[in-house]
Structure formats: C-alpha cells, structure tokens
Design an enzyme around this catalytic site. Structure first.
Site, PDB file in Angstrom:
ATOM      1  N   SER A   1      -5.162 -10.087 -11.907  1.00  0.00           N
ATOM      2  CA  SER A   1      -5.734  -9.078 -12.817  1.00  0.00           C
ATOM      3  C   SER A   1      -4.640  -8.394 -13.631  1.00  0.00           C
ATOM      4  CB  SER A   1      -6.583  -8.059 -12.055  1.00  0.00           C
ATOM      5  OG  SER A   1      -5.858  -7.539 -10.984  1.00  0.00           O
TER       6      SER A   1
ATOM      7  N   ASP B   1       2.523   1.954  -3.139  1.00  0.00           N
ATOM      8  CA  ASP B   1       2.685   2.360  -4.557  1.00  0.00           C
ATOM      9  C   ASP B   1       1.819   3.572  -4.897  1.00  0.00           C
ATOM     10  OD1 ASP B   1       0.318   0.800  -4.556  1.00  0.00           O
ATOM     11  OD2 ASP B   1       0.845  -0.306  -6.386  1.00  0.00           O
TER      12      ASP B   1
ATOM     13  N   ASP C   1       1.757  -3.713  -9.688  1.00  0.00           N
ATOM     14  CA  ASP C   1       1.485  -5.045 -10.249  1.00  0.00           C
ATOM     15  C   ASP C   1       1.742  -5.074 -11.748  1.00  0.00           C
ATOM     16  OD1 ASP C   1       0.619  -5.301  -7.671  1.00  0.00           O
ATOM     17  OD2 ASP C   1      -1.512  -5.465  -8.164  1.00  0.00           O
TER      18      ASP C   1
ATOM     19  N   SER D   1     -12.664 -17.410 -21.840  1.00  0.00           N
ATOM     20  CA  SER D   1     -11.827 -17.702 -20.674  1.00  0.00           C
ATOM     21  C   SER D   1     -11.985 -19.164 -20.278  1.00  0.00           C
ATOM     22  CB  SER D   1     -12.244 -16.804 -19.495  1.00  0.00           C
ATOM     23  OG  SER D   1     -11.779 -17.373 -18.286  1.00  0.00           O
TER      24      SER D   1
ATOM     25  N   HIS E   1       0.826  -1.214   0.000  1.00  0.00           N
ATOM     26  CA  HIS E   1       0.000   0.000   0.000  1.00  0.00           C
ATOM     27  C   HIS E   1       0.863   1.268   0.000  1.00  0.00           C
ATOM     28  CE1 HIS E   1      -3.919  -1.968   0.299  1.00  0.00           C
ATOM     29  NE2 HIS E   1      -3.273  -2.888   0.996  1.00  0.00           N
TER      30      HIS E   1
ATOM     31  N   GLU F   1      -7.344  -0.495 -15.375  1.00  0.00           N
ATOM     32  CA  GLU F   1      -7.905  -0.924 -14.083  1.00  0.00           C
ATOM     33  C   GLU F   1      -8.503   0.267 -13.323  1.00  0.00           C
ATOM     34  OE1 GLU F   1      -5.854  -4.112 -12.420  1.00  0.00           O
ATOM     35  OE2 GLU F   1      -6.922  -4.013 -10.516  1.00  0.00           O
TER      36      GLU F   1
ATOM     37  N   SER G   1      -6.355 -13.832  -4.822  1.00  0.00           N
ATOM     38  CA  SER G   1      -5.392 -14.379  -3.857  1.00  0.00           C
ATOM     39  C   SER G   1      -4.249 -13.436  -3.552  1.00  0.00           C
ATOM     40  CB  SER G   1      -4.796 -15.681  -4.396  1.00  0.00           C
ATOM     41  OG  SER G   1      -5.814 -16.609  -4.556  1.00  0.00           O
TER      42      SER G   1
HETATM   43  C1  GLA Z   1      -3.017  -4.336  -4.968  1.00  0.00           C
HETATM   44  C2  GLA Z   1      -2.863  -3.178  -5.944  1.00  0.00           C
HETATM   45  C3  GLA Z   1      -1.437  -2.624  -5.922  1.00  0.00           C
HETATM   46  C4  GLA Z   1      -0.972  -2.335  -4.500  1.00  0.00           C
HETATM   47  C5  GLA Z   1      -1.265  -3.511  -3.579  1.00  0.00           C
HETATM   48  C6  GLA Z   1      -0.988  -3.201  -2.140  1.00  0.00           C
HETATM   49  O1  GLA Z   1      -2.244  -5.421  -5.399  1.00  0.00           O
HETATM   50  O2  GLA Z   1      -3.180  -3.590  -7.251  1.00  0.00           O
HETATM   51  O3  GLA Z   1      -1.347  -1.487  -6.735  1.00  0.00           O
HETATM   52  O4  GLA Z   1      -1.555  -1.162  -4.026  1.00  0.00           O
HETATM   53  O5  GLA Z   1      -2.616  -3.948  -3.668  1.00  0.00           O
HETATM   54  O6  GLA Z   1       0.371  -2.983  -1.957  1.00  0.00           O
END
Ligand code: GLA
Length: 417
Positions: free
Chosen positions: A141, A52, A185, A83, A50, A173, A136
């Site tokens: 995504s 980024d 991500d 899918s 949390h 997203e 998970s």
């Molecule tokens: C999810 C979000 C990321 C990041 C994490 C927490 O994976 O997609 O951008 O904020 O939560 O670190």
C-alpha cells in the site's frame, strides 16, 4: 516474488527495462498516447515492529520489488486509473472525493491529500502495475501511495520533498483509507537507499543509513497467509498503546507516547495497567531498546547479536503483542535450525505475511530450498522466497531525473523509470 530463490542481481536491470516497456505499451493500448513512468519500492522491516506509531525507532529497508505507475495529464479534473493487478478500472473526480473501499482509495487518498496540501492537479490517466505482493507485510500500500504521489506530482509544477510526500501518503492512509498506520512504510519507500537499512526515529524523523554487511543477505519468506491491517486488530493495538499512555501519564511526568516510557517506570507502575495493556506496552518499550541495540550490533558487524535481538523481537510480537500467527511462527522456527541463519522474525504488521531472515551469503541457496520444502511439508502451502540482490538492488541510472523532480537527496528509491 522470486519463487526460485535465486539471487536476482544480475538480471534486475534488464528485467526492469522489459517491464517498463510492457507498461508503456499497455498504457498506449488502453488510453492512447505516451506516458511517464514512476515507481516506488515495498519494504521489509529488520526490527522495530509496531513502534512507529508510538514515536519510537524502526529499521526498515526498501526492497527490489516495486509498484510502477504510468501517468499522463488530462484537463478535466478527473482521474482515470487502471490496475493490472486487479484488471479493473476506476475513476474519480478530484472535486468530489468519495472513498469506495477498494484499491483505488489509495490513489484517490493521495490525490486528495496532495490537493489539501496545496498541490493542484489538472486531471490524469494512470496505469498501475505492482510486483509487491498484497497483504504480505511488504507494504504494497505504501509503494502504491508513493508511486501514485510521485506520478501525480509530475503532472503539475510545484515541487514536493520526500519527507513531505511521506507525510502526505501516510495522511491518505490514515484519513482516507482508514488504517491508522505510522510513518515507517511511506518514509522508507520515499527515502530508502540501496544496500542500506534505514534507522529512523519516528518522532523527530532523524535518520541514518546502516549498510547491510557484505557477506550477509536479507531473505524474505512469504507464508502466503494474507493479512489486512485496515481490519480491526491493527487499530485495536494502537488504541491499547494510547490507553497505556493515558493510564501512566499521571504517574510518569512528560509521557506523551510509549517512546517516553522506560522499562523501569513500566515495571514500577505495572499494577496500574490491565494485563493486556501491560503486555502491549512491554512489547513496545522492549522493541525500542532492541532497535537501538540492533543498530549498535550492525555497526560492530556483530550478526550473532543481531540475530538474538531478532529472535527476542519475534517472541515479543508473538506473546506480548499477539500479532503473529502459526504460519509465521513455523517459518521462523524452521529458519532457526538452518545453518548460516543469523536471525529470523516476522516483518510488518503481522497476522500473516512474511518473515525477514539475515543469512550468510553462501548459505542462501541451501536455506531457500530447505525452508521451502520444510514449510510445504508442514502446511501444504508453497511459500515464496525472495532473496534481495547484493544486498539490495538499486537502479541508480534514474537518479538524476527523480532528484530533479522531487528536489531531494541522492541515491533514493522512489523514482522515474
Ligand atoms: C504496518 C504499518 C506500519 C507499522 C507496521 C508495524 O506496516 O503500516 O506503520 O506500524 O505495520 O510495525
């Protein structure tokens, strides 16, 4: 996932070849004709949770679980997509974007954001098959977005670099799916390097690679409790961070994100913050420092220190950021008493999902069986334990073509298969 918890290195390439052949056959059976096949990985995040979306630091790694997308161009500005995970087909019109509130929004979102960025697609038939478990915390995504993005880009001629693709997928997203995620991500799915953690400054996007020490393994323990970050709590946390910045910006010069807030300034002005906002800020400020300290510990191969930082990160996510859950806490607690474990913490957005564990290589088999049986005994849930190959798996034989496609750096993870 690999429930047997056996290291998968030896068989990974033959497995992936078999999987590619199966996907090509499915594509032929469904649509007729040949396809090209692309894939992108999920990720773990070793530390920096949390942070980024607060312009801070993260340290994720691509994992050897991928989303594969098979694609063939068409000429009708329509995208048909199937899918294997949902056993469902969807189609959308590139000229009339319309979110549907399901998995296909990730594909549609990427197509639309690529078009908004100047790419133009004739239309496509696509087949998706992902081995990244959904909900998970392993970023299924982002793996889907990036794999779909690379596949769609293959149907047209304009090159796109990996950083740009990461931005476009994040935009999909944020603006199409409606989850206000940060860049971590998508960035690591595009740019991850086998065997390495990616140290990323989410403000400048400067990054470097830190090798996972030879004698350690990263082990993922899935609590099997599903989360959904598109759901409210994630966006609430973001808003609370923004509120912290807003309240402190009049007393802290140059504060545009929590990244700019020092621990000293936070303590000095903490009475200006409601207690919940203060706790959220304290997590982010401390977590940024922990990522920098973890990078130093890795460089010095000090895994004990790394483990302590992981423990502090988990505690802060549990108590200050309040994004853990009883199953994640239990999985961490159980790991911490197994011999050979350096560190354990929740990974990803939270509210369920997985823990990441740094473990001495020779302790891994015992760890896997002990933690699986202890977790099942306490919860009645059979967890999945995934051991990354030595330390993370790569498929470098595909590099040349993927680099040619994306005109980007070598030894990367989103690739043609
Ligand atoms: C999810 C979000 C990321 C990041 C994490 C927490 O994976 O997609 O951008 O904020 O939560 O670190």
């Amino acid at each position: 996932m690999n429930p047997s918890a056996t290291p998968v290195a030896q068989s990974a390439s033959s497995q992936s070849l078999r999987r590619s052949a199966e996907i090509r056959k499915l594509f032929r059976d469904l649509y007729g004709g040949d396809c090209r096949l692309f894939r992108a990985p999920g990720r773990i995040n070793l530390i920096g949770e949390h942070t980024d979306y607060n312009d801070g630091f993260v340290m994720p790694a691509a994992i050897d679980l991928h989303c594969c997308v098979a694609v063939a161009p068409t000429a009708n500005r329509a995208v048909e997509v199937y899918s294997t995970n949902f056993n469902e087909s969807r189609s959308f019109d590139l000229d009339q974007p319309q979110p549907r509130g399901d998995w296909s929004d990730y594909v549609q979102g990427v197509a639309i954001m690529l078009e908004k960025s100047g790419y133009h697609f004739p239309g496509a038939k696509m087949l998706i098959s992902s081995e990244v478990p959904m909900g998970s915390g392993l970023s299924s995504s982002a793996a889907l977005e990036v794999a779909a993005g690379v596949a769609l880009l293959d149907t047209q001629d304009t090159p796109c670099d990996r950083v740009q693709l990461a931005h476009i997928c994040r935009r999909a997203e944020n603006e199409f799916v409606g989850a206000r995620c940060g860049i971590m991500d998508q960035f690591v799915s595009c740019n991850g390097r086998a065997g390495n953690l990616l140290m990323l400054d989410c403000r400048s996007l400067e990054h470097s690679f830190l090798p996972v020490p030879e004698d350690a393994r990263l082990v993922i323990c899935n609590t099997m409790v599903k989360h959904a970050i598109a759901g409210g709590e994630y966006n609430i946390r973001r808003a609370q961070c923004d509120e912290g910045v807003r309240l402190l910006s009049c007393v802290v010069p140059g504060l545009s994100a929590l990244r700019d807030l020092s621990p000293e300034d936070l303590e000095q002005f903490h009475e200006l913050l409601p207690s919940t906002i203060y706790k959220r800020c304290r997590h982010v400020v401390g977590e940024n420092q922990r990522v920098l300290a973890a990078a130093a510990a890795l460089e010095e191969q000090d895994l004990q220190r790394l483990g302590k930082l992981m423990a502090a990160s988990h505690q802060s996510l549990r108590d200050d950021y309040e994004v853990s859950c009883p199953e994640l806490d239990l999985m961490v607690e159980l790991a911490n008493v197994v011999e050979g474990v350096y560190g354990a913490r929740m990974t990803g957005g939270g509210f369920g999902g997985c823990t990441v564990n740094v473990i001495a290589s020779d302790a891994v088999p015992e760890f896997a069986s002990k933690i699986a049986s202890a977790y099942e005994a306490r919860t009645g849930i059979v967890p999945e334990i995934h051991v990354s190959a030595s330390p993370l798996n790569s498929n470098s034989r595909f590099h040349q073509r993927s680099v040619a496609l994306l005109r980007s750096a070598s030894n990367d993870h989103a690739q043609i298969v």
